[in-house]
Design an enzyme around this catalytic site. Structure first.
Site, short mmCIF file in Angstrom:
data_model
loop_
_atom_site.label_atom_id
_atom_site.label_comp_id
_atom_site.label_asym_id
_atom_site.label_seq_id
_atom_site.Cartn_x
_atom_site.Cartn_y
_atom_site.Cartn_z
N ARG A 211 11.71 -2.35 6.98
CA ARG A 211 12.54 -2.98 5.91
C ARG A 211 13.79 -4.06 6.21
NH1 ARG A 211 11.75 2.31 5.59
NH2 ARG A 211 13.85 3.29 7.19
N ASP A 249 1.63 2.07 -6.30
CA ASP A 249 1.24 3.41 -5.47
C ASP A 249 0.92 4.20 -6.97
OD1 ASP A 249 2.99 4.82 -3.20
OD2 ASP A 249 2.64 6.23 -4.46
N CYS A 337 -1.02 3.75 10.28
CA CYS A 337 -0.29 4.41 11.36
C CYS A 337 -1.26 5.62 11.81
CB CYS A 337 0.95 5.13 10.19
SG CYS A 337 0.65 5.84 8.60
N1 SAH Z 1 5.77 2.28 2.70
C1 SAH Z 1 6.37 3.67 1.62
C2 SAH Z 1 5.14 5.18 2.47
C3 SAH Z 1 4.07 4.14 3.02
S1 SAH Z 1 2.79 6.08 2.33
C4 SAH Z 1 7.61 3.09 2.35
O1 SAH Z 1 7.83 2.78 3.12
O2 SAH Z 1 8.24 4.37 2.41
C5 SAH Z 1 1.84 5.93 2.11
C6 SAH Z 1 1.63 5.94 0.18
O3 SAH Z 1 0.40 5.53 -0.13
C7 SAH Z 1 1.64 7.17 -0.59
O4 SAH Z 1 3.26 7.10 -1.48
C8 SAH Z 1 0.93 7.23 -0.92
O5 SAH Z 1 0.84 8.50 -2.04
C9 SAH Z 1 0.53 6.22 -1.51
N2 SAH Z 1 -1.64 6.02 -1.52
C10 SAH Z 1 -2.19 6.72 -0.88
N3 SAH Z 1 -3.34 6.10 -1.10
C11 SAH Z 1 -3.00 5.46 -2.07
C12 SAH Z 1 -3.97 4.67 -3.03
N4 SAH Z 1 -5.59 4.66 -2.30
N5 SAH Z 1 -3.46 4.10 -3.49
C13 SAH Z 1 -2.10 3.63 -3.84
N6 SAH Z 1 -1.28 4.17 -3.06
C14 SAH Z 1 -1.90 5.04 -2.68
#
Ligand code: SAH
Length: 393
Positions: A211, A249, A337
């Site tokens: 961030r 998302d 991750c």
């Molecule tokens: N970048 C975020 C954390 C990401 S966690 C932060 O900094 O807070 C991963 C996210 O991907 C989740 O919110 C989940 O809903 C979304 N996700 C998982 N598979 C996905 C897909 N195929 N397309 C879109 N979103 C997806």
């Protein structure tokens, strides 16, 4: 003091190396009173006491070590570890934020326990039966050491083993909290954390450094935030003067939180486009043009070792499509991750993705575990976080 787990000859080596797990193959026998989830004393084949931990006959990891000596595990034991962890976080992060991971399981010497601090509250995850059994001790110790207004439990089943074997838990353990939400501050922004219904314990604390970088890079750029969740990166980018942020998302509740986070920070939602959908589809069909910064922060594509290859294809796909979206002179900030996806492999896959996208890319920075997610030097299994900042031409 506790029932004894006797090791086979020569198998005390892993304890000498301070590894906190004892696997089933190392155990000669366990005293009859050793109960599932109960405390035990680990002894060498010569019956020398070596360590204290908790036992689970159903798990491949038979004993998880709490202390590398024979000791009494009481409230004071936990209080001391919590205080030490609190001081470390406060020192390193106190000026910047009121949210951090207070206890990172083995990384803080407490296998199976994760504690996140969100402003005046704590959210805990219990990942093992042993930690579940020890709850009365650590709960009291947490109250004493931190004096939080509330402690909420948010435990999911551990994906890697059936050590706990129970259903997800969402429950208030102590104190008072009407709504399952809390507002935290970090780097001049505020975020709404939905610890009851949100993902994980409510917020991706491990992305704090990302961030910060997004804040530095976003000014006057169009930003594409893929897998945005509640918009941690989106808020930072807009706050620091991004021209526009497109967040993608698949979760509607996540995007609703994102909208709330914009309002909480007084940001103009006209500069934000939150798209509900699959990132892979979005990237293949969307004709929205190029972006000066593309963020790729997918969920873990490899949740177990056997998924490493499949995950490799997904990481390559999403990164190739991301590189295609980056404007010349733009940046790609990309993460994995997955514990079962090693750093070298991640770099190789990102490199192949750039090649296939026909782009030149230079690594400007590499990211690893943040200070509040320590990895014990003798427990590399605790490592999962990796990221790369690339400049694309
Ligand atoms: N970048 C975020 C954390 C990401 S966690 C932060 O900094 O807070 C991963 C996210 O991907 C989740 O919110 C989940 O809903 C979304 N996700 C998982 N598979 C996905 C897909 N195929 N397309 C879109 N979103 C997806």
């Amino acid at each position: 003091m506790y029932p004894i787990v006797l090791l086979k000859k020569g198998r005390e080596k892993s304890i000498a190396r301070r590894h906190p797990w004892i696997f089933s193959g190392a155990v000669q026998r366990a005293d009859a009173p050793a109960a599932a989830g109960g405390l035990v004393c680990v002894e060498s084949e010569k019956q020398l006491p070596l360590a204290t931990g908790y036992y689970n006959p159903q798990s491949d990891i038979r004993v998880r070590i709490l202390d590398f000596k024979e000791s009494k595990i009481d409230e004071g034991f936990f209080t001391e570890r919590f205080k030490r962890a609190w001081d470390s976080r406060k020192n390193l992060l106190g000026a910047e934020t009121d949210a951090w991971r207070l206890i990172n399981s083995e990384g803080d010497g407490l296998p199976g326990l994760v504690v996140d601090r969100y402003a005046d509250g704590l959210v805990v995850s219990v990942e093992t039966l042993g930690m579940e059994r020890l709850k009365p001790l650590w709960l009291k110790a947490l109250e004493d050491a931190v004096k939080p207004q509330f402690i909420f439990e948010r435990s999911e089943r551990d994906e890697r083993e059936s050590d706990r074997g129970s259903k997800p838990v969402r429950a208030l353990l102590s104190g008072e909290r009407e709504a399952g939400r809390v507002v935290i501050r970090e780097g001049g922004c505020r975020y709404l954390v939905d610890f009851e219904k949100g993902q994980k314990t409510g917020f991706y604390l491990d992305q704090r450094e990302g961030r910060r970088w997004v804040g530095r890079l976003a000014k006057d750029r169009r930003v594409l935030n893929l897998f945005s969740y509640s918009g941690g990166f989106t808020v930072q980018a807009l706050k620091e003067g991004a021209r526009e942020v497109v967040s993608v998302d698949s979760s509607r509740p996540a995007l609703e939180l994102l909208e709330e986070n914009l309002a909480l920070n007084g940001l103009d939602s006209a500069s934000s486009d939150a798209v509900e959908g699959n990132v892979f589809d979005f990237l293949r069909t969307e004709k929205a043009g190029e972006f000066g910064l593309v963020i790729v922060d997918p969920p873990s594509f490899a949740r177990r070792r056997s998924e490493t290859q499949k995950a490799g294809r997904a990481y390559k796909d999403v990164n190739r499509l991301a590189f295609q979206r980056a404007a010349p002179g733009g940046y790609v900030l990309t993460y994995s991750c997955s514990h079962f996806f090693p750093y070298e492999l991640f770099i190789k896959i990102v490199y192949q993705a750039a090649l296939e996208a026909g782009r030149e890319a230079r690594i400007l920075n590499r990211f690893s575990h943040p200070v509040d997610h320590p990895v014990h030097i003798f427990h590399p299994e605790g490592e999962y976080f990796k990221g790369l900042l690339l400049e694309v031409s």
